[in-house]
Design a protein around this motif. Structure first.
Motif, short mmCIF file in Angstrom:
data_model
loop_
_atom_site.label_atom_id
_atom_site.label_comp_id
_atom_site.label_asym_id
_atom_site.label_seq_id
_atom_site.Cartn_x
_atom_site.Cartn_y
_atom_site.Cartn_z
N ARG A 91 0.81 -1.22 0.00
CA ARG A 91 0.00 0.00 0.00
C ARG A 91 0.84 1.27 0.00
NH1 ARG A 91 -3.12 -3.39 3.70
NH2 ARG A 91 -2.29 -2.33 5.55
N ILE A 92 2.15 1.12 0.12
CA ILE A 92 3.05 2.27 0.06
C ILE A 92 3.50 2.48 -1.38
CG2 ILE A 92 5.28 3.17 0.83
CD1 ILE A 92 4.95 1.58 3.39
N ASP A 93 3.47 3.71 -1.85
CA ASP A 93 3.87 4.03 -3.22
C ASP A 93 5.39 3.91 -3.34
OD1 ASP A 93 4.38 5.04 -5.73
OD2 ASP A 93 3.59 7.06 -5.32
N THR A 94 5.83 2.86 -4.05
CA THR A 94 7.26 2.66 -4.29
C THR A 94 7.58 2.69 -5.78
OG1 THR A 94 6.95 0.25 -4.28
CG2 THR A 94 7.56 1.29 -2.18
N GLY A 95 6.66 3.24 -6.56
CA GLY A 95 6.80 3.19 -8.02
C GLY A 95 8.09 3.77 -8.54
N ASP A 96 8.55 4.87 -7.94
CA ASP A 96 9.76 5.53 -8.43
C ASP A 96 11.05 4.80 -8.04
OD1 ASP A 96 8.27 7.48 -9.69
OD2 ASP A 96 8.42 8.90 -8.02
N LEU A 97 10.95 3.78 -7.21
CA LEU A 97 12.15 3.01 -6.85
C LEU A 97 12.53 2.03 -7.95
CD1 LEU A 97 11.50 2.15 -3.08
CD2 LEU A 97 13.01 3.91 -4.01
N ASN A 98 11.61 1.81 -8.91
CA ASN A 98 11.86 0.88 -10.02
C ASN A 98 12.26 -0.51 -9.50
OD1 ASN A 98 11.39 2.79 -12.13
ND2 ASN A 98 13.41 3.68 -11.71
#
Length: 632
Positions: free
Chosen positions: A386-393
């Motif tokens: 549920r935590i946005d980690t999208g930019d960590l690739n």
């Protein structure tokens, strides 16, 4: 009765491989002799690596070596997301190493799945709703051992000790109540005492085949597990490969389609276990459905690591660990009610060739973004999802693991009574119970009697765990959470039937009760990791990798081969601390970590000695097995 002397390999050979032993030595003598050998071997192998450590070495290799080169230390701050045992333990290590850290916790409480419920201030009026017992094995040395680097020793040296005491896993008067038939802990599980066989249920095909029903469930499970113990003892690499080849099979599928045995077959022909037997084994040993959603790999490794003769608990409840760590690192190190909703790369610190990456953490309700040099996520995977980690690739496999890694279901029900009625010889019809656990096929499934306060005759509140359920049993029991009256009636009726005690008496004794479902707890969203078929070999190596140029790390029991135990949380935290030091190039602190905190075999696994199991087939077939998830 004199017993033959046998080596461990002889025990394995004669208990697993269907060869004839000299007729003067009975099968029972053989089992007893091997059981004694098993108990001795547990002590001898107390400091040896576990089977799971060898598995980790095979899957992920070793930690980078520590060189003699040191580098200057820059000032850094590590953000730790989650204040469960992994987050707290990482903070404890960082504190000793002199590295600044902050622990951010979404919940108003600290401790994660270490949760002791105190009904009142009375000393015996509590129950652990999470972790509650620790097997005395070499694997558990990091938690409750006597080494200077064990958690118990560290806290004592810091002036914040916790006290361990024996946990009684069984007692001769513990009821065993299945199929409407009552037996007790001192009743041998031979000759079908629970009447599950065909002969009691209408003939062939109506129950468990009589030949299978005549021997204990652990005997038949031991045969399955023994195949892999034998193979890994003879040659670990080959045995491990043989086990991993079955990783995509559930326990039930393996028993029903792959494993072959001829003991109960005409003329000794080989055949798989029949489904009624498999369901019977599951009912006796674990939660309903466990054989379906857990892999055979999980079952084998649990037997190898956690079959133990002795267990311990923490006096005053396992939450004493949490309090002691907080007192050691300072309670201001943990911020509660801080829900992280985004983790992303931050702006570089410094310029040019001196620029170093940072990690940005967004906390709900805060305008500012927190920036850290490293971030360690210790939250359960259902929360991390549920935590946005999208930019960590993150890699595809890691994202897939975060979403799909199986968590077991676990529901506990605790009750507080006016007296310790289970220890009263009159109430219990001459069979008082002092610790241990009862088992039944009633909805409550298991009752755990406190190992603390035994023989305390004072009349005041006393807590007891009256329902410990897993899998489908837990799901069904939690379905009554919104109907407290019906649930209370069911619990008391089950308790009365199990113990042959008047339900109205129990109702008068009852002071308070509490049900706890880890699936419904938003800060966990699952009980503990329990790898389903294929998941161990596919996802575990990916879960432990650092991301974002070595600045984002992942800890928590799900990222350890010892998942579902506090040990797994501690080992994973140790690994992430070391990963931070690897990224920074601080080999002097890496050496200090090993000198002061020991080594974690599942991470620093180079130079492991030859594999020696801490248990044998005999200890599985003749002792209390632990293949379920009575842990965290």
């Amino acid at each position: 009765m004199s017993l033959p002397y046998l080596t461990s390999s002889e025990c394995l050979r004669h208990l697993y491989i269907p060869l004839d032993y000299p007729s003067k030595i009975s099968k029972m003598k053989l089992i007893l002799s091997c059981l004694l050998l098993a108990l001795v071997s547990i002590n001898i192998a107390a400091s040896d690596p576990s089977a799971r450590d060898y598995l980790a070495a095979s899957l992920v290799g070793s930690a980078p070596p520590v060189t003699n080169i040191s580098s200057a230390h820059r000032d850094i701050t590590v953000g730790i997301v989650g204040a469960g045992m992994a987050g707290l333990y990482a903070g404890l290590i960082f504190d000793e190493l002199g590295i600044d850290f902050e622990i951010i916790e979404a919940s108003p409480r600290i401790g994660g799945r270490v949760m002791t419920h105190y009904f009142s201030d009375n000393e015996n009026d509590y129950v652990d709703l999470g972790a509650m017992r620790f097997p005395k094995t070499g694997v558990m040395e990091r938690v409750i051992g006597q080494s200077s680097w064990s958690l118990v020793s560290k806290l004592r040296a810091l002036g914040n000790p916790v006290t361990t005491a024996p946990y009684y896993l069984s007692h001769k008067n513990n009821p065993v109540y299945f199929n409407g038939i009552r037996n007790y802990g001192d009743t041998p599980m031979i000759n079908d005492p629970l009447h599950v066989g065909d002969q009691y249920n209408g003939g062939v095909g109506s129950g468990v085949p009589d030949c299978f029903a005549a021997k204990p469930p652990t005997y038949w499970v031991g045969k399955v597990i023994g195949k892999f113990i034998y193979a890994m003892t003879m040659n670990f690499d080959q045995g491990y490969k043989m086990l991993l080849q079955q990783d995509c099979l559930s326990v039930r599928y393996y028993m029903a389609n792959v494993f072959k045995d001829g003991e109960c077959q005409p003329n000794g022909t080989l055949a798989s276990y029949p489904q009624p037997l498999i369901t019977y084994l599951e009912t006796q040993l674990v939660g309903t459905g466990w054989f379906d959603f857990n892999s055979i790999t999980e079952a084998v490794l649990n037997f190898l690591d956690f079959t133990a003769a002795e267990y311990y608990h923490i006096e005053g409840g396992t939450h004493s660990f949490v309090d002691a760590i907080l007192d050691s690192i300072g309670r201001s190190s943990v911020e509660t009610r801080k829900r992280v909703n985004r983790i992303a790369p931050g702006a570089p610190r410094g310029t040019g060739v001196n620029a170093r990456p940072t990690v940005s953490v967004q906390v709900e309700g805060e305008r500012r973004t927190r920036n850290y040099d490293h971030v360690i996520s210790t939250v359960a995977l259902g929360v991390l999802e549920r935590i946005d980690t999208g930019d960590l690739n993150l890699s595809f496999k890691k994202r897939e693991a975060i979403r799909s890694l199986t968590y077991d279901h676990s529901v506990k029900v605790a009750m507080s009574f006016r007296s310790r009625w289970w220890e009263d010889p009159i109430v219990m019809n001459g069979r008082p119970i002092y610790g241990g656990q009862s088992s039944t096929d009633l909805p409550i499934r298991q009752v755990n009697y406190p190992s603390y306060g035994i023989n305390d005759t004072r009349s005041y509140a006393n807590g007891i765990l009256v329902g410990y359920t897993w899998g489908q049993d837990g799901i069904r029991l939690s379905g009554l959470t919104n109907d407290k009256k019906q649930l209370e009636q069911l619990l008391l009726q089950n308790l009365a039937e199990l113990h042959q005690v008047d339900v109205e008496y129990l109702d008068r004794q009852l002071l308070d009760w509490k049900i706890w479902n880890w699936d419904d707890y938003q800060y966990q969203s699952g009980s503990f990791a329990g790898f389903s078929p294929c998941q161990f070999s596919l996802y575990f190596p990916e879960m432990i990798k650092s991301e974002a140029n070595g600045t984002v790390h992942f800890a928590g029991e799900a990222t350890s081969v010892h998942h579902a135990w506090i040990l797994g949380a501690l080992n994973s935290a140790y690994r992430t601390v070391d990963q931070v030091l690897v990224t920074e190039g601080w080999n002097d602190l890496r050496q200090q970590l090993r000198t002061s905190w020991g080594t974690v075999n599942e991470w620093q696994s180079e130079g492991l000695p030859p594999f020696t199991p801490a248990t044998t087939v005999a200890s599985i077939q003749g002792a209390e097995p632990v293949i379920d998830a009575k842990r965290i």
